[in-house]
Design an enzyme around this catalytic site. Structure first.
Site, mmCIF file in Angstrom:
data_model
loop_
_atom_site.group_PDB
_atom_site.id
_atom_site.type_symbol
_atom_site.label_atom_id
_atom_site.label_comp_id
_atom_site.label_asym_id
_atom_site.label_seq_id
_atom_site.Cartn_x
_atom_site.Cartn_y
_atom_site.Cartn_z
ATOM 1 N N SER A 70 0.949 -1.045 -0.053
ATOM 2 C CA SER A 70 -0.093 -0.055 -0.053
ATOM 3 C C SER A 70 0.942 1.199 0.104
ATOM 4 O O SER A 70 1.057 1.926 0.882
ATOM 5 C CB SER A 70 -0.909 -0.057 1.192
ATOM 6 O OG SER A 70 -1.804 0.969 1.318
ATOM 7 N N ASN A 99 6.696 4.675 -16.572
ATOM 8 C CA ASN A 99 5.462 4.152 -16.127
ATOM 9 C C ASN A 99 4.521 5.606 -15.638
ATOM 10 O O ASN A 99 5.053 6.327 -14.683
ATOM 11 C CB ASN A 99 5.395 3.213 -15.201
ATOM 12 C CG ASN A 99 4.116 2.751 -14.341
ATOM 13 O OD1 ASN A 99 3.512 3.607 -13.928
ATOM 14 N ND2 ASN A 99 3.685 1.677 -14.816
ATOM 15 N N CYS A 139 -4.954 3.756 -11.477
ATOM 16 C CA CYS A 139 -4.788 4.761 -10.434
ATOM 17 C C CYS A 139 -6.121 4.968 -9.976
ATOM 18 O O CYS A 139 -7.022 5.285 -10.824
ATOM 19 C CB CYS A 139 -3.883 6.123 -10.738
ATOM 20 S SG CYS A 139 -2.296 5.634 -11.358
ATOM 21 N N LYS A 174 -1.249 -0.526 -19.171
ATOM 22 C CA LYS A 174 -1.242 -1.595 -17.884
ATOM 23 C C LYS A 174 -2.761 -1.611 -17.344
ATOM 24 O O LYS A 174 -3.225 -0.608 -16.911
ATOM 25 C CB LYS A 174 -0.228 -0.930 -16.781
ATOM 26 C CG LYS A 174 -0.009 -2.192 -15.943
ATOM 27 C CD LYS A 174 1.050 -1.730 -14.954
ATOM 28 C CE LYS A 174 1.681 -2.845 -14.164
ATOM 29 N NZ LYS A 174 2.906 -2.304 -13.250
ATOM 30 N N THR A 202 -1.438 -5.511 -9.685
ATOM 31 C CA THR A 202 -1.741 -6.271 -8.419
ATOM 32 C C THR A 202 -3.346 -6.339 -8.308
ATOM 33 O O THR A 202 -4.084 -5.745 -8.812
ATOM 34 C CB THR A 202 -1.250 -5.662 -7.163
ATOM 35 O OG1 THR A 202 -1.837 -4.309 -7.205
ATOM 36 C CG2 THR A 202 0.162 -5.182 -7.377
#
Length: 310
Positions: A70, A99, A139, A174, A202
């Site tokens: 996290s 990225n 995000c 991604k 993830t």
């Protein structure tokens, strides 16, 4: 002779082993341990337009066959990266992938514009620091009530479209394993001009401290990575590979040469290695050596022989 070379979006990779974003920094620290020219590429620490301090409290927790993180995209921001890290990236003899994340559409667009402008200036001087942009649409989208762009295809579509318009650099997107329809999301990215796809990110997970009676993380949930998620990641890469015509960077729990081979057989062009970098500080070097040995034992001359055979 064993041929490990690969190609993604017209960019040659000397081998399929790429270091995943968020697990390798910008390469400086690992470069002190082994020769980074041996690896296929580096996807740098996730960047946002402005610096981010990241999440408070505990950031990493080990789990069976993996880890939860996290971190909260702590990073110095795109301008700092271009000014202070790209001079180092110019010296690296490997594919360099920036990225790029963001909390709103404008952040993504402005970040891409800055990276493109810097690339153009360096190229005019005969130098290159960034070969490709990896668009992280996992995000949080603040303007959409906290829903990640990576979940809703329509929300992600405008981000991919606008960033594609803002840069001529090769663009990989991604993808989040939490997407409502992963194949639909992948096809949208291809239709909007993405040159490649990176998957998976993830998987949302949780750890509870039973004595304190609360989550160990301030934000309750965290991202699960490592060998525990490999079967899921492998299945998703295979599913997407059946429907798109652009190359895939497969990732999720890779810790061995046979893991790499599995992802290549499922349809990946190259792979990205993340959590294993914390388990083995020379992961890249060891994986490449193991891959060459496996291919020799199995009489595989080139990865093209087995790519996507399932």
């Amino acid at each position: 002779m064993i041929d490990l070379s690969c190609e993604v979006a017209g960019i040659p990779f000397k081998n399929p082993v790429v270091m995943a974003s968020g697990t390798f920094g910008f390469g400086r620290e690992y470069g002190k341990l082994y020769d980074l020219s041996k690896i296929g590429g580096i996807s740098g620490k996730g960047l946002t337009l402005h610096p981010k301090a990241g999440n408070e409290g505990l950031r990493v927790f080990e789990t069976p066959s993996g880890m939860l993180n996290s971190v909260g995209l702590e990073n110095p921001g795109v301008p700092y990266f271009l000014e202070h890290e790209c001079s180092y990236w110019e010296t690296l003899d490997t594919v360099r992938i920036a990225n790029l994340g963001g909390n709103c559409l404008d952040d993504y667009i402005q970040g891409a514009i800055l990276i493109q402008e810097d690339h153009d200036k360096r190229k005019a001087l005969g130098r290159v620091a960034v070969d490709m942009i990896e668009l992280n649409i996992s995000c949080p989208n603040v303007k959409e009530g906290g829903i990640a762009y990576g979940v809703k295809t329509l929300a992600a579509q405008e981000v991919v479209r606008q960033v594609r318009s803002a840069t001529s650099l090769p663009l990989t997107v991604k993808l989040s394993p939490g997407a409502e329809n992963l194949v639909e999301m992948a096809l949208m990215c291809e239709n909007e001009g993405a040159d490649a796809l990176s998957l998976i990110n993830t998987i949302s997970g949780m750890k509870i401290d039973v004595r304190r009676r609360s989550s160990v993380f301030r934000n309750a949930y965290a991202g699960l990575s490592g060998p525990a998620i490999k079967p899921i990641a492998l299945r998703m890469v295979h599913q997407v590979a059946q429907h798109v015509n652009i190359p895939i960077m497969g990732m999720g729990g890779i810790v061995s040469a046979t893991d790499i081979i599995e992802f290549i057989m499922a349809g990946a062009a190259v792979v990205q290695v993340g959590t294993y970098n914390f388990m083995n500080l020379r992961a890249g070097q060891d994986l490449i050596e193991g891959l060459e040995q496996f291919m020799q034992e199995e009489n595989i001359k080139s990865l093209d022989e087995i790519r996507g055979i399932l």
